[in-house]
Scaffold this motif. Structure first.
Motif, PDB file in Angstrom:
ATOM      1  N   ALA A 188      -5.122   8.408   4.223  1.00 36.44           N
ATOM      2  CA  ALA A 188      -4.808   7.343   5.171  1.00 36.44           C
ATOM      3  C   ALA A 188      -4.383   7.884   6.526  1.00 36.44           C
ATOM      4  O   ALA A 188      -4.547   7.211   7.559  1.00 36.44           O
ATOM      5  N   THR A 189      -3.848   9.095   6.546  1.00 37.89           N
ATOM      6  CA  THR A 189      -3.340   9.685   7.801  1.00 37.89           C
ATOM      7  C   THR A 189      -4.173  10.893   8.236  1.00 37.89           C
ATOM      8  O   THR A 189      -3.768  11.616   9.148  1.00 37.89           O
ATOM      9  N   ALA A 248      -8.149   3.447   2.504  1.00 40.65           N
ATOM     10  CA  ALA A 248      -6.812   3.949   2.153  1.00 40.65           C
ATOM     11  C   ALA A 248      -5.720   3.238   2.935  1.00 40.65           C
ATOM     12  O   ALA A 248      -4.556   3.219   2.516  1.00 40.65           O
ATOM     13  N   ASN A 249      -6.090   2.663   4.053  1.00 39.51           N
ATOM     14  CA  ASN A 249      -5.139   1.877   4.847  1.00 39.51           C
ATOM     15  C   ASN A 249      -5.264   0.373   4.555  1.00 39.51           C
ATOM     16  O   ASN A 249      -4.697  -0.455   5.275  1.00 39.51           O
ATOM     17  N   THR A 263      -3.661  13.305  -1.692  1.00 37.60           N
ATOM     18  CA  THR A 263      -3.209  11.973  -2.096  1.00 37.60           C
ATOM     19  C   THR A 263      -3.863  10.906  -1.215  1.00 37.60           C
ATOM     20  O   THR A 263      -4.461  11.206  -0.174  1.00 37.60           O
ATOM     21  N   CYS A 264      -3.713   9.667  -1.626  1.00 33.67           N
ATOM     22  CA  CYS A 264      -4.250   8.567  -0.829  1.00 33.67           C
ATOM     23  C   CYS A 264      -3.534   8.469   0.516  1.00 33.67           C
ATOM     24  O   CYS A 264      -4.138   8.070   1.515  1.00 33.67           O
ATOM     25  N   LYS A 265      -2.263   8.865   0.552  1.00 36.67           N
ATOM     26  CA  LYS A 265      -1.543   8.872   1.827  1.00 36.67           C
ATOM     27  C   LYS A 265      -2.142   9.923   2.761  1.00 36.67           C
ATOM     28  O   LYS A 265      -2.284   9.693   3.970  1.00 36.67           O
ATOM     29  N   ASP A 266      -2.488  11.095   2.198  1.00 38.92           N
ATOM     30  CA  ASP A 266      -3.136  12.134   3.010  1.00 38.92           C
ATOM     31  C   ASP A 266      -4.412  11.587   3.638  1.00 38.92           C
ATOM     32  O   ASP A 266      -4.707  11.842   4.812  1.00 38.92           O
ATOM     33  N   TRP A 320      -0.600   4.771  -1.871  1.00 44.62           N
ATOM     34  CA  TRP A 320      -0.504   6.086  -1.243  1.00 44.62           C
ATOM     35  C   TRP A 320      -0.028   7.214  -2.162  1.00 44.62           C
ATOM     36  O   TRP A 320      -0.481   8.354  -2.018  1.00 44.62           O
ATOM     37  N   ILE A 327       0.811  -1.227   0.000  1.00 48.51           N
ATOM     38  CA  ILE A 327       0.000   0.000   0.000  1.00 48.51           C
ATOM     39  C   ILE A 327       0.843   1.275   0.000  1.00 48.51           C
ATOM     40  O   ILE A 327       0.589   2.187  -0.805  1.00 48.51           O
ATOM     41  N   PRO A 328       1.852   1.412   0.879  1.00 52.02           N
ATOM     42  CA  PRO A 328       2.625   2.664   0.876  1.00 52.02           C
ATOM     43  C   PRO A 328       3.289   2.965  -0.462  1.00 52.02           C
ATOM     44  O   PRO A 328       3.392   4.132  -0.860  1.00 52.02           O
ATOM     45  N   LYS A 360     -11.083   6.325   4.884  1.00 45.39           N
ATOM     46  CA  LYS A 360      -9.770   6.273   5.526  1.00 45.39           C
ATOM     47  C   LYS A 360      -9.354   4.821   5.757  1.00 45.39           C
ATOM     48  O   LYS A 360      -8.179   4.457   5.552  1.00 45.39           O
TER      49      LYS A 360
END
Length: 417
Positions: free
Chosen positions: A212-213, A234-235, A207-210, A182, A177-178, A231
């Motif tokens: 996820a966090t 995304a994780n 972004t997908c990382k944004d 992400w 995933i990362p 969320k």
């Protein structure tokens, strides 16, 4: 071979047919192969919108939902064919028949895609071998290309199948995933549309990382509970199981039509709404369901769209009942401008045999007259089973079949007569 499968998790494939309608036409007529081909509606009825197109057409910039005139401008040699839904449903049935040879856990999502849980199919090979075998079998038997995603859950499998087209097979694990998910813009994530992406951007999620966090309080403030669900996605978290019976779940049934010309003629508009109600009623009857909410959609000449709905006092399914509510909604909310498109939808569905009529002064007398009939039905069902006999209601056919009259790419009606 069992060692290639997780001890606790699942192995899920998402099979996505590539440029499905166009591919079916090419399989039917091989002379179309290698040529720019588009499937589009009837331009005379102003439905000249690209439904799908071949990869050769896409190389010219032709895209789904593009107006036909624009597509022809980009690709003068574009071949146009109108949809043949009987042909597409037959191909869809063939595709799902092949999937069920590998596992009983097959969940159709639409006419051209579905999930298959192969966790207990290790005797048929490794996940990659099974995916490759499915892809080869669909191509050799149906002459149709597909892409397949392999993952531990439905969301990641869907994401993976989109990563390599056509004829791709992609594995997406949680540890990937990362690096693979992400970095992508959030709008490319399955389940995020343009409006959702715009709302997310207001809280700095690009972004997908944004995502996820992201701060959960902020997410909930702009998207409600769906923000928290996104969320999780995304994780890489998705707890949904592959459910073959989900094809029998219906949240709504609707029909819409683009008018031959913009019109403000009230009589003509109401006549169109009545015809739409008849179609919705027919489909409700086919599914043995009733609606408890009626919604109308009005799109004017400026392409501004409004939808309005009302909860019904009693469940509705007949053309007359649907039209009564749809007519009132239309007359209340139509501003008099010329109308381009109309739609009628029955929502919040329930099975007929589960619907309880809320008796009032007007319905009590007619309902009371049928009390002896209901008593007899109850006695027969108690003796022979609840499916033995019913009053004007067809039992659900648990064997998937196909509706030959509706374009149902975006729901699951394609699996029913």
């Amino acid at each position: 071979m069992n060692s290639l499968y997780p001890k606790n998790g699942r192995v899920i494939l998402h099979v996505d047919m590539n440029s499905f309608y166009a591919s079916v036409e090419m399989a039917f007529d091989p002379s179309l192969k290698g040529k720019p081909l588009a499937i589009a509606g009837n331009p005379k009825e102003r439905k000249g919108i690209i439904v799908t197109c071949s990869y050769e057409a896409r190389s010219f910039g032709v895209k789904t939902t593009m107006p036909l005139w624009e597509a022809r401008k980009l690709c003068p040699d574009l071949i146009i064919k109108t949809p043949n839904f009987d042909r597409y449903r037959a191909a869809s049935r063939g595709m799902f028949d092949i999937l069920r040879q590998y596992s009983e856990l097959v969940e159709p999502v639409s006419i051209d895609e579905g999930y298959i849980d192969i966790t207990d199919s290790y005797e048929k090979g490794s996940p990659l071998e099974i995916a490759s075998s499915i892809q080869h079998q669909i191509k050799s038997q149906l002459d149709l290309p597909c892409s397949i995603g392999i993952a531990p859950n439905k969301f990641l499998a869907k994401t993976a199948s989109d990563m390599k087209k056509p004829m791709g097979i992609t594995v997406l694990r949680k540890r990937d995933i990362p690096g693979k998910l992400w970095p992508l813009p959030v709008i490319e994530m399955h389940g995020v549309g343009s409006k959702t992406a715009e709302k997310l951007e207001t809280i700095g999620v690009v972004t997908c990382k944004d995502l996820a966090t992201a701060n959960e309080i902020q997410l909930k403030s702009v998207l409600g509970i769906n923000g928290l669900r996104l969320k999780e996605r995304a994780n890489g978290i998705d707890r949904r199981v592959v459910d073959p019976d989900s094809i029998y779940d219906y949240k709504s049934v609707g029909n819409s039509t683009t008018l031959p010309r913009d019109t403000a003629n009230q009589s003509e508009l109401l006549s169109t709404i009545e015809k739409l109600c008849a179609k919705v009623s027919q489909r409700l009857h086919q599914k043995d369901v009733v609606g408890t909410t009626v919604q109308i959609m009005i799109r004017d000449k400026y392409r501004k769209t409004i939808t309005r709905s009302r909860k019904t006092e009693n469940p509705v399914s007949t053309k007359e009942d649907l039209f009564q509510h749809a007519r009132q909604l239309f007359l209340k909310h139509w501003n008099g401008d010329p109308v381009r498109l109309l739609g009628v939808t029955a929502q919040d569905l329930m099975e007929k045999n589960e619907a309880t009529e809320q008796l009032d002064l007007f319905s009590y007398e007619s309902a009371a007259k049928e009390e002896p009939l209901y008593n007899v039905l109850s006695q027969l069902q108690e003796k022979f089973g609840k499916d033995a006999i019913s009053k004007g209601v067809r039992g659900k056919d648990k064997k998937p079949s196909y509706d030959t009259k509706q374009d149902t790419s975006f729901n699951k009606d394609f699996l029913r007569d």
